[in-house]
Write a protein that holds these residues in place. Structure first.
Motif, PDB file in Angstrom:
ATOM      1  N   SER A  68       0.819  -1.188   0.121  1.00 23.85           N
ATOM      2  CA  SER A  68       0.192  -0.004  -0.020  1.00 23.85           C
ATOM      3  C   SER A  68       0.894   1.292  -0.018  1.00 23.85           C
ATOM      4  O   SER A  68       0.703   2.371  -0.635  1.00 23.85           O
ATOM      5  CB  SER A  68      -0.985   0.039   1.155  1.00 23.85           C
ATOM      6  OG  SER A  68      -0.107  -0.019   2.537  1.00 23.85           O
ATOM      7  N   GLU A  69       1.906   1.267   0.560  1.00 23.62           N
ATOM      8  CA  GLU A  69       2.916   2.325   0.558  1.00 23.62           C
ATOM      9  C   GLU A  69       3.565   2.654  -0.603  1.00 23.62           C
ATOM     10  O   GLU A  69       3.529   3.771  -1.056  1.00 23.62           O
ATOM     11  CB  GLU A  69       4.228   2.081   1.722  1.00 23.62           C
ATOM     12  CG  GLU A  69       3.530   1.885   3.146  1.00 23.62           C
ATOM     13  CD  GLU A  69       5.181   1.650   4.006  1.00 23.62           C
ATOM     14  OE1 GLU A  69       6.084   1.471   3.523  1.00 23.62           O
ATOM     15  OE2 GLU A  69       4.672   1.758   5.288  1.00 23.62           O
ATOM     16  N   HIS A  70       4.015   1.563  -1.429  1.00 28.35           N
ATOM     17  CA  HIS A  70       4.363   1.578  -2.641  1.00 28.35           C
ATOM     18  C   HIS A  70       3.123   2.363  -3.935  1.00 28.35           C
ATOM     19  O   HIS A  70       3.538   2.951  -4.499  1.00 28.35           O
ATOM     20  CB  HIS A  70       4.784   0.270  -3.278  1.00 28.35           C
ATOM     21  CG  HIS A  70       6.404   0.017  -2.938  1.00 28.35           C
ATOM     22  ND1 HIS A  70       6.284  -0.196  -1.672  1.00 28.35           N
ATOM     23  CD2 HIS A  70       7.393  -0.307  -3.590  1.00 28.35           C
ATOM     24  CE1 HIS A  70       7.489  -0.776  -1.314  1.00 28.35           C
ATOM     25  NE2 HIS A  70       8.420  -0.760  -2.551  1.00 28.35           N
ATOM     26  N   LEU A  71       2.003   1.730  -3.552  1.00 27.81           N
ATOM     27  CA  LEU A  71       0.907   2.135  -4.444  1.00 27.81           C
ATOM     28  C   LEU A  71       0.635   3.837  -4.316  1.00 27.81           C
ATOM     29  O   LEU A  71       0.381   4.362  -5.090  1.00 27.81           O
ATOM     30  CB  LEU A  71      -0.297   1.454  -4.444  1.00 27.81           C
ATOM     31  CG  LEU A  71      -0.180  -0.096  -4.628  1.00 27.81           C
ATOM     32  CD1 LEU A  71      -1.464  -0.876  -4.554  1.00 27.81           C
ATOM     33  CD2 LEU A  71       0.264  -0.137  -6.285  1.00 27.81           C
ATOM     34  N   SER A  72       0.611   4.177  -2.865  1.00 29.32           N
ATOM     35  CA  SER A  72       0.252   5.506  -2.665  1.00 29.32           C
ATOM     36  C   SER A  72       1.780   6.501  -2.921  1.00 29.32           C
ATOM     37  O   SER A  72       1.293   7.587  -3.440  1.00 29.32           O
ATOM     38  CB  SER A  72      -0.007   5.734  -1.220  1.00 29.32           C
ATOM     39  OG  SER A  72       1.114   5.367  -0.382  1.00 29.32           O
ATOM     40  N   GLU A  73       2.584   6.092  -2.843  1.00 26.59           N
ATOM     41  CA  GLU A  73       3.757   6.542  -3.237  1.00 26.59           C
ATOM     42  C   GLU A  73       3.899   6.863  -4.882  1.00 26.59           C
ATOM     43  O   GLU A  73       4.291   8.150  -5.309  1.00 26.59           O
ATOM     44  CB  GLU A  73       5.023   6.160  -3.053  1.00 26.59           C
ATOM     45  CG  GLU A  73       6.505   6.969  -2.887  1.00 26.59           C
ATOM     46  CD  GLU A  73       7.081   7.083  -4.601  1.00 26.59           C
ATOM     47  OE1 GLU A  73       7.697   7.733  -4.542  1.00 26.59           O
ATOM     48  OE2 GLU A  73       6.594   6.003  -5.239  1.00 26.59           O
ATOM     49  N   ARG A  74       2.991   6.019  -5.541  1.00 29.05           N
ATOM     50  CA  ARG A  74       3.269   6.150  -6.975  1.00 29.05           C
ATOM     51  C   ARG A  74       2.219   7.399  -7.603  1.00 29.05           C
ATOM     52  O   ARG A  74       2.391   8.091  -8.330  1.00 29.05           O
ATOM     53  CB  ARG A  74       2.594   4.893  -7.532  1.00 29.05           C
ATOM     54  CG  ARG A  74       3.001   4.314  -8.906  1.00 29.05           C
ATOM     55  CD  ARG A  74       4.619   4.046  -8.924  1.00 29.05           C
ATOM     56  NE  ARG A  74       5.290   3.900  -7.946  1.00 29.05           N
ATOM     57  CZ  ARG A  74       5.925   2.930  -7.266  1.00 29.05           C
ATOM     58  NH1 ARG A  74       6.123   1.807  -8.421  1.00 29.05           N
ATOM     59  NH2 ARG A  74       6.619   2.770  -6.113  1.00 29.05           N
ATOM     60  N   LEU A  75       1.124   7.458  -6.573  1.00 28.49           N
ATOM     61  CA  LEU A  75       0.125   8.416  -7.095  1.00 28.49           C
ATOM     62  C   LEU A  75       0.946   9.954  -6.540  1.00 28.49           C
ATOM     63  O   LEU A  75       0.721  11.071  -7.263  1.00 28.49           O
ATOM     64  CB  LEU A  75      -0.865   8.280  -6.154  1.00 28.49           C
ATOM     65  CG  LEU A  75      -1.821   7.181  -6.415  1.00 28.49           C
ATOM     66  CD1 LEU A  75      -3.074   7.010  -5.537  1.00 28.49           C
ATOM     67  CD2 LEU A  75      -2.318   7.318  -8.038  1.00 28.49           C
ATOM     68  N   ALA A  76       1.657  10.026  -5.308  1.00 27.58           N
ATOM     69  CA  ALA A  76       2.697  11.023  -5.116  1.00 27.58           C
ATOM     70  C   ALA A  76       3.394  11.533  -6.086  1.00 27.58           C
ATOM     71  O   ALA A  76       3.832  12.805  -6.310  1.00 27.58           O
ATOM     72  CB  ALA A  76       2.948  10.980  -3.538  1.00 27.58           C
TER      73      ALA A  76
END
Length: 224
Positions: A68-76
């Motif tokens: 989930s951290e990787h996916l949210s960082e992708r949006l940022a």
């Protein structure tokens, strides 16, 4: 790297001209930004410091936390990536191109699979933290091979044919070269590309789950 291969394409007998080279390395940059992973560093720290223990008591698999951290960082990261692309095209407007709808959709599917495979490979290496203290060394060794065989420093089109055919059975070209080729419209075997990617994905998934079960037994046995 982009400039070196662009100059080389003007004198050597490549299938790519200088414009293709510019688009290729720009696409490599895009794919890398969308598929970068770092789970091995965080997981190694959690095992060594014991901070993994509370997550083992939760009703969900600990892998969902870094995922989930990787996916949210992708949006940022996306706005910065778009900004850099706009700046690049402002400086080099001749490199600008618009992928067809089919190219875009195939690339999007490939990027999802590539991110999944890269995450799974690195998470599998990370699981060796249950037995080793410095598993980052495994990732660093893997990355050296990845640099040369993934298409990061040279398109696979410039490889000798025999070497190219061997490399195409490894996971490396499908982590970078394959989605890049789809995005800029280079001729690739699309069916084989997706099949090999999924095959490696399944292989690492099976190994990962087996390694996780063995590792958790050892971690509990140490009293962590």
């Amino acid at each position: 790297m982009m400039g070196i291969w662009s100059e080389a394409s003007q004198t050597a007998n490549f299938n790519l001209d200088s414009l293709d080279i510019f688009r290729y390395f720009l696409s490599v940059f895009i794919i890398r930004q969308l598929t970068v992973v770092w789970v091995i560093w965080t997981f190694e720290k959690e095992v060594v410091t014991g901070s993994l223990s509370p997550k083992l008591l939760q009703p969900v698999d600990p892998v969902w936390h870094p995922l989930s951290e990787h996916l949210s960082e992708r949006l940022a990261r996306l706005p910065f990536l778009i900004g850099l692309l706009l700046l690049f095209f402002a400086i080099y407007p001749e490199v600008f191109w618009i992928p067809s709808l089919s190219q875009f959709l195939l690339t999007a599917i490939a990027v999802v699979l590539v991110f999944s495979l890269r995450f799974l490979i690195q998470y599998t290496f990370a699981l060796f933290s249950f037995w080793l203290e410095r598993v980052v060394a495994i990732e660093q060794f893997w990355y050296l091979i990845y640099i040369f065989l993934s298409g990061m420093i040279a398109p696979l089109d410039v490889f000798p044919e025999t070497l190219r055919q061997i490399v195409l059975w490894t996971p490396f070209p499908y982590l970078l070269y394959f989605p890049t080729a789809l995005l800029i419209g280079l001729p690739v075997d699309i069916g084989r590309g997706f099949m090999v990617t999924i095959a490696w994905l399944l292989a690492f998934l099976i190994f990962n789950r087996w390694l996780w079960k063995q590792g958790v037994k050892r971690y509990s046995g140490m009293g962590a």
